[in-house]
Scaffold this active site. Structure first.
Site, PDB file in Angstrom:
ATOM      1  N   MET A 110     -11.960  -5.544   4.943  1.00 47.31           N
ATOM      2  CA  MET A 110     -11.129  -4.647   5.766  1.00 47.31           C
ATOM      3  C   MET A 110     -10.894  -5.273   7.137  1.00 47.31           C
ATOM      4  O   MET A 110     -11.828  -5.695   7.808  1.00 47.31           O
ATOM      5  CB  MET A 110     -11.807  -3.288   5.954  1.00 47.31           C
ATOM      6  CG  MET A 110     -11.808  -2.387   4.741  1.00 47.31           C
ATOM      7  SD  MET A 110     -10.182  -2.015   4.056  1.00 47.31           S
ATOM      8  CE  MET A 110      -9.366  -1.192   5.431  1.00 47.31           C
ATOM      9  N   SER A 148       0.838  -1.202   0.000  1.00 42.97           N
ATOM     10  CA  SER A 148       0.000   0.000   0.000  1.00 42.97           C
ATOM     11  C   SER A 148       0.867   1.243   0.000  1.00 42.97           C
ATOM     12  O   SER A 148       1.633   1.486   0.945  1.00 42.97           O
ATOM     13  CB  SER A 148      -0.907   0.008   1.225  1.00 42.97           C
ATOM     14  OG  SER A 148      -1.495   1.283   1.342  1.00 42.97           O
ATOM     15  N   MET A 203     -12.200   4.849  -0.861  1.00 40.74           N
ATOM     16  CA  MET A 203     -12.903   5.074   0.406  1.00 40.74           C
ATOM     17  C   MET A 203     -13.552   6.444   0.275  1.00 40.74           C
ATOM     18  O   MET A 203     -13.172   7.420   0.924  1.00 40.74           O
ATOM     19  CB  MET A 203     -11.908   5.011   1.574  1.00 40.74           C
ATOM     20  CG  MET A 203     -11.476   3.576   1.872  1.00 40.74           C
ATOM     21  SD  MET A 203      -9.945   3.508   2.809  1.00 40.74           S
ATOM     22  CE  MET A 203      -8.765   3.606   1.464  1.00 40.74           C
ATOM     23  N   HIS A 231      -1.223  -1.103  -4.303  1.00 39.48           N
ATOM     24  CA  HIS A 231      -2.496  -0.722  -3.688  1.00 39.48           C
ATOM     25  C   HIS A 231      -2.491   0.786  -3.445  1.00 39.48           C
ATOM     26  O   HIS A 231      -1.571   1.328  -2.832  1.00 39.48           O
ATOM     27  CB  HIS A 231      -2.650  -1.485  -2.375  1.00 39.48           C
ATOM     28  CG  HIS A 231      -3.966  -1.301  -1.699  1.00 39.48           C
ATOM     29  ND1 HIS A 231      -5.090  -2.007  -2.061  1.00 39.48           N
ATOM     30  CD2 HIS A 231      -4.343  -0.496  -0.672  1.00 39.48           C
ATOM     31  CE1 HIS A 231      -6.102  -1.658  -1.276  1.00 39.48           C
ATOM     32  NE2 HIS A 231      -5.670  -0.743  -0.423  1.00 39.48           N
ATOM     33  N   ASP A 253      -6.998  -6.233   4.029  1.00 39.77           N
ATOM     34  CA  ASP A 253      -6.313  -4.940   4.097  1.00 39.77           C
ATOM     35  C   ASP A 253      -6.432  -4.372   5.503  1.00 39.77           C
ATOM     36  O   ASP A 253      -7.543  -4.191   6.004  1.00 39.77           O
ATOM     37  CB  ASP A 253      -6.985  -4.014   3.064  1.00 39.77           C
ATOM     38  CG  ASP A 253      -6.394  -2.612   3.013  1.00 39.77           C
ATOM     39  OD1 ASP A 253      -5.336  -2.384   3.624  1.00 39.77           O
ATOM     40  OD2 ASP A 253      -6.992  -1.764   2.324  1.00 39.77           O
ATOM     41  N   ASP A 285      -4.725   3.962  -1.958  1.00 36.61           N
ATOM     42  CA  ASP A 285      -5.848   4.296  -1.085  1.00 36.61           C
ATOM     43  C   ASP A 285      -6.351   5.705  -1.358  1.00 36.61           C
ATOM     44  O   ASP A 285      -5.629   6.678  -1.153  1.00 36.61           O
ATOM     45  CB  ASP A 285      -5.402   4.181   0.383  1.00 36.61           C
ATOM     46  CG  ASP A 285      -5.189   2.730   0.779  1.00 36.61           C
ATOM     47  OD1 ASP A 285      -6.154   1.959   0.704  1.00 36.61           O
ATOM     48  OD2 ASP A 285      -4.048   2.371   1.137  1.00 36.61           O
ATOM     49  N   HIS A 323      -8.318   1.452  -4.177  1.00 40.87           N
ATOM     50  CA  HIS A 323      -9.300   1.252  -3.100  1.00 40.87           C
ATOM     51  C   HIS A 323      -9.965   2.596  -2.814  1.00 40.87           C
ATOM     52  O   HIS A 323      -9.358   3.478  -2.225  1.00 40.87           O
ATOM     53  CB  HIS A 323      -8.530   0.717  -1.873  1.00 40.87           C
ATOM     54  CG  HIS A 323      -9.359   0.505  -0.656  1.00 40.87           C
ATOM     55  ND1 HIS A 323      -8.790   0.254   0.580  1.00 40.87           N
ATOM     56  CD2 HIS A 323     -10.702   0.497  -0.450  1.00 40.87           C
ATOM     57  CE1 HIS A 323      -9.750   0.097   1.483  1.00 40.87           C
ATOM     58  NE2 HIS A 323     -10.915   0.251   0.889  1.00 40.87           N
ATOM     59  N   MET A 370      -9.098   8.520  -0.367  1.00 38.35           N
ATOM     60  CA  MET A 370     -10.003   8.908   0.727  1.00 38.35           C
ATOM     61  C   MET A 370     -10.489  10.330   0.482  1.00 38.35           C
ATOM     62  O   MET A 370      -9.717  11.190   0.055  1.00 38.35           O
ATOM     63  CB  MET A 370      -9.252   8.854   2.060  1.00 38.35           C
ATOM     64  CG  MET A 370      -8.556   7.515   2.309  1.00 38.35           C
ATOM     65  SD  MET A 370      -7.828   7.455   3.946  1.00 38.35           S
ATOM     66  CE  MET A 370      -6.839   5.947   3.818  1.00 38.35           C
TER      67      MET A 370
HETATM   68  C1  DX5 Z   1      -6.460   1.832   5.438  1.00 40.31           C
HETATM   69  C2  DX5 Z   1      -6.023   1.473   4.043  1.00 40.31           C
HETATM   70  C3  DX5 Z   1      -4.925   0.492   3.980  1.00 40.31           C
HETATM   71  C4  DX5 Z   1      -3.646   0.902   4.680  1.00 40.31           C
HETATM   72  C5  DX5 Z   1      -3.074  -0.334   5.296  1.00 40.31           C
HETATM   73  O1  DX5 Z   1      -7.673   2.514   5.384  1.00 40.31           O
HETATM   74  O2  DX5 Z   1      -7.109   0.909   3.318  1.00 40.31           O
HETATM   75  O3  DX5 Z   1      -4.660   0.070   2.656  1.00 40.31           O
HETATM   76  O4  DX5 Z   1      -2.693   1.476   3.837  1.00 40.31           O
HETATM   77  O5  DX5 Z   1      -1.976  -0.006   6.059  1.00 40.31           O
HETATM   78  P1  DX5 Z   1      -1.289  -1.060   7.038  1.00 40.31           P
HETATM   79  O6  DX5 Z   1      -0.852  -2.223   6.212  1.00 40.31           O
HETATM   80  O7  DX5 Z   1      -0.162  -0.276   7.621  1.00 40.31           O
HETATM   81  O8  DX5 Z   1      -2.334  -1.457   8.057  1.00 40.31           O
HETATM   82 ZN    ZN Z   2      -6.628   0.057   1.309  1.00 42.65          ZN
END
Ligand code: DX5
Ligand code: ZN
Length: 226
Positions: free
Chosen positions: A141, A12, A72, A37, A176, A39, A70, A41
């Protein structure tokens, strides 16, 4: 894209050093990352803001492996086209968001990407029933979405198991949040085959070794549940 026996490791980028993004991407690709990956948001669906299509496009230009994006965000259907154009291969929305209906999966597929659906730790897998025939991936998740570096929630493993056993889902199951050398094995044993890891890879002294260990531990446990 496929790693040994179908296991995919997806570092990620949330935990990468964005001042050295190209090097970070190259490091994890050399280490054997199967996917990157990303993220996204929006500050509404989760209490954090990250990046949009503009940066996904920049990541795609330095990456050689597919991008696993991903979302969010509350409006994944609205922004799907922009993310597909920016280079998302997998594009995953949350079932709990304002546009978390099966129509979003259909829209992503029509745009030419592979749809995925995700659920928060407290959302039951039954909420996914109408989505499962339409998606290539389910993202379970294992922390509350929003931030990297949180602790793995072992109670979500029963949802991964239920997806495989009760709902007979045969697509990709990704996990994840808090995935590392100590937790990846249980996830694989429960039926997951795609593993996201942020801090466990980018926070490691040797990211290449971290990816190797994750893959070895996941491979060693995959299929044991059968
Ligand atoms: C959290 C993200 C993850 C995050 C995971 O909302 O969706 O992808 O980067 O990070 P780690 O592996 O550090 O928990
Ligand atoms: Zn993620």
């Amino acid at each position: 894209m496929e790693g040994g026996d179908g296991i995919l490791i997806a570092p990620s980028l949330l935990s990468a050093d964005f001042t050295r993004l190209r090097e970070e991407v190259e490091t994890v690709e050399r280490a054997g990352a199967d996917l990157l990956h990303v993220d996204v948001m929006d500050g509404h669906f989760v209490p954090n803001l990250t990046l949009g299509p503009f940066l996904v496009d920049a990541i795609r230009r330095v990456a050689t492996v597919p991008l696993d994006v991903h979302l969010m965000i509350d409006e994944p259907a609205r922004y799907a086209e922009a993310f597909v154009r920016a280079g998302a291969s997998f594009l995953t929305y949350h079932v709990e968001c304002a546009e978390g209906s099966p129509a979003t999966a259909e829209r992503i597929r029509r745009l030419g990407a592979r749809p995925g659906v995700s659920l928060r730790p407290r959302t039951p897998v039954e909420a996914l029933r109408d989505h499962l025939p339409l998606v290539d991936l389910v993202l379970v998740m294992s922390v509350e979405p929003g931030f990297g570096g949180q602790e793995f929630m072992p109670e979500v493993l029963r949802k991964t198991r239920a997806l495989r056993e009760e709902l007979s889902y045969s697509g990709r199951v990704e996990m994840d949040g808090g995935i590392g050398p100590e937790t990846v094995g249980a996830c694989a044993e429960a039926g997951a085959d795609v593993f996201v890891a942020g801090s466990a890879v980018f926070g490691a002294p040797d990211p290449a070794e971290a990816v190797r260990v994750l893959r070895a531990r996941a491979t060693g446990r995959a299929g044991r549940r059968r």
